[in-house]
Motif scaffolding. Structure first.
Motif, PDB file in Angstrom:
ATOM      1  N   SER A 140       0.805  -1.216   0.000  1.00 60.50           N
ATOM      2  CA  SER A 140       0.000   0.000   0.000  1.00 60.50           C
ATOM      3  C   SER A 140       0.841   1.270   0.000  1.00 60.50           C
ATOM      4  O   SER A 140       0.314   2.355  -0.224  1.00 60.50           O
ATOM      5  N   GLU A 146       5.448  -0.051 -10.960  1.00 62.73           N
ATOM      6  CA  GLU A 146       4.752  -1.013 -11.829  1.00 62.73           C
ATOM      7  C   GLU A 146       4.747  -2.401 -11.181  1.00 62.73           C
ATOM      8  O   GLU A 146       3.738  -3.119 -11.219  1.00 62.73           O
ATOM      9  N   SER A 153       2.168  -2.457  -8.492  1.00 62.70           N
ATOM     10  CA  SER A 153       0.806  -2.550  -9.042  1.00 62.70           C
ATOM     11  C   SER A 153       0.493  -3.961  -9.506  1.00 62.70           C
ATOM     12  O   SER A 153      -0.606  -4.493  -9.258  1.00 62.70           O
ATOM     13  N   GLN A 154       1.445  -4.574 -10.185  1.00 66.02           N
ATOM     14  CA  GLN A 154       1.222  -5.932 -10.668  1.00 66.02           C
ATOM     15  C   GLN A 154       1.084  -6.922  -9.510  1.00 66.02           C
ATOM     16  O   GLN A 154       0.237  -7.826  -9.544  1.00 66.02           O
ATOM     17  N   ARG A 177       0.001  -6.165  -6.595  1.00 65.94           N
ATOM     18  CA  ARG A 177      -1.296  -5.885  -5.973  1.00 65.94           C
ATOM     19  C   ARG A 177      -2.418  -6.572  -6.768  1.00 65.94           C
ATOM     20  O   ARG A 177      -3.355  -7.142  -6.197  1.00 65.94           O
ATOM     21  N   GLU A 178      -2.308  -6.527  -8.125  1.00 65.01           N
ATOM     22  CA  GLU A 178      -3.302  -7.185  -8.958  1.00 65.01           C
ATOM     23  C   GLU A 178      -3.272  -8.700  -8.753  1.00 65.01           C
ATOM     24  O   GLU A 178      -4.316  -9.370  -8.671  1.00 65.01           O
ATOM     25  N   VAL A 179      -2.053  -9.237  -8.661  1.00 63.89           N
ATOM     26  CA  VAL A 179      -1.925 -10.687  -8.442  1.00 63.89           C
ATOM     27  C   VAL A 179      -2.561 -11.088  -7.116  1.00 63.89           C
ATOM     28  O   VAL A 179      -3.306 -12.072  -7.011  1.00 63.89           O
ATOM     29  N   THR A 202      -4.839  -9.443  -5.507  1.00 68.91           N
ATOM     30  CA  THR A 202      -6.295  -9.267  -5.608  1.00 68.91           C
ATOM     31  C   THR A 202      -6.930 -10.458  -6.301  1.00 68.91           C
ATOM     32  O   THR A 202      -7.987 -10.987  -5.867  1.00 68.91           O
ATOM     33  N   ARG A 203      -6.299 -10.922  -7.421  1.00 68.23           N
ATOM     34  CA  ARG A 203      -6.860 -12.079  -8.136  1.00 68.23           C
ATOM     35  C   ARG A 203      -6.806 -13.339  -7.271  1.00 68.23           C
ATOM     36  O   ARG A 203      -7.735 -14.142  -7.261  1.00 68.23           O
ATOM     37  N   GLN A 249      -9.551 -13.028  -4.810  1.00 65.47           N
ATOM     38  CA  GLN A 249     -10.847 -13.315  -5.437  1.00 65.47           C
ATOM     39  C   GLN A 249     -11.003 -14.813  -5.697  1.00 65.47           C
ATOM     40  O   GLN A 249     -12.082 -15.396  -5.474  1.00 65.47           O
TER      41      GLN A 249
END
Length: 298
Positions: free
Chosen positions: A234, A254, A257-258, A260-262, A264-265, A268
């Motif tokens: 964060s 970058e 961010s990637q 964080r996306e990983v 998040t996925r 989920q």
């Protein structure tokens, strides 16, 4: 362009160029000042040589003038002439040698005029001296002796005064230029020391500035990396630079961010798996209940 927007190579090149330009300036200034001092020293050396030769010429001439005056006042006494004439001849030979060394060194118009005046006074003196000696040899001793003090002595003094004028002129020139040489040498030394100090300070300043412009953002990038490594995605990553460090910061952003996306996925997917597992468990319970009921009915 701001310093932080410059590439590291350009920044280092600019720093080295600044120091190099300052060193070249010091070298050029030192060379010019040294050339000026050498030129003035050469001039002083020439003046010193001319003064030494002129003073020697005057001293030797005065000795011969005194000898010739003594010989004339004695009425060209045979024994005195036999004693003094070899000495006069020897001194005259030295005078001739000194003149040969001095005359080519005289290049100043005023000095040439003084040298011409000496020649004129010498010519007048020699003419009077030879005339008096010829009178003595001819037997007119009284007439010759009368002219020794009235004509020969003033001509001798004028000849000596002309030589003194040249010597004093050379002395004055030497006394005038010597302090100038010393002053220029001191000024050159002071300015070179000052430039060396400025060069050291500029070098230190450039080194500190470039070092801080690299190490400070790198330290922040390391801290951000440590935060990411600890699992905290964060923390914001600021990339406000256009150099290599700025590129590293942007790449770290970058990567964050990637990641964080990983995460998040994955989260989920975990939630979906949990929901599916719950639904399966519920279905299993319903199936088990129905199976029990069917078994009871049977």
């Amino acid at each position: 362009m701001k310093l932080k927007d410059m590439k590291l190579g350009h920044r280092l090149g600019l720093g080295f160029a600044a120091v190099l330009i300052l060193m070249i300036g010091m070298a050029v200034f030192g060379t010019l000042r040294l050339s000026e001092v050498i030129e003035l020293n050469t001039k002083l050396s020439g003046q010193s040589t001319r003064h030494m030769l002129a003073d020697q010429w005057r001293g030797e001439t005065r000795v011969n003038l005194v000898r010739t005056m003594a010989l004339a006042k004695s009425g060209h006494h045979a024994e005195l002439a036999a004693y003094l004439q070899p000495q006069i001849k020897e001194t005259s030979a030295r005078i001739t040698e000194v003149q040969k060394q001095l005359e080519p060194l005289i290049d100043d118009e005023h000095e040439k005029a003084l040298l011409t005046a000496i020649g004129e006074k010498r010519k007048a003196y020699v003419g009077i001296r030879n005339g008096i000696l010829d009178q003595m040899k001819a037997g007119d001793m009284a007439g010759a002796l009368a002219q020794v003090d009235s004509r020969m002595a003033p001509a001798s003094d004028a000849y000596a005064a002309a030589q003194t004028a040249l010597v004093e002129h050379l002395e004055n020139a030497l006394a005038t230029d010597s302090p100038v040489l010393e002053s220029k040498a001191r000024q050159g030394l002071t300015l070179l020391v000052t430039l060396a100090f400025v060069g050291v300070m500029v070098g230190i300043g450039v080194a500190v500035l470039i070092t801080r412009s690299v190490t400070t953002p790198m330290r922040r990038a390391i801290e951000v990396t440590q935060v990411i490594a600890s699992g905290d995605l964060s923390a914001p990553i600021e990339a406000d630079r256009a150099d290599e460090v700025g590129q590293l910061q942007r790449k770290l952003g970058e990567m964050q961010s990637q990641l964080r996306e990983v995460v998040t996925r994955i989260r989920q997917s975990s939630e979906s798996i949990t929901t599916a597992s719950t639904e399966i468990a519920t279905g299993n319970q319903d199936l088990s209940a129905r199976t029990e009921q069917t078994a009871s009915n049977l």
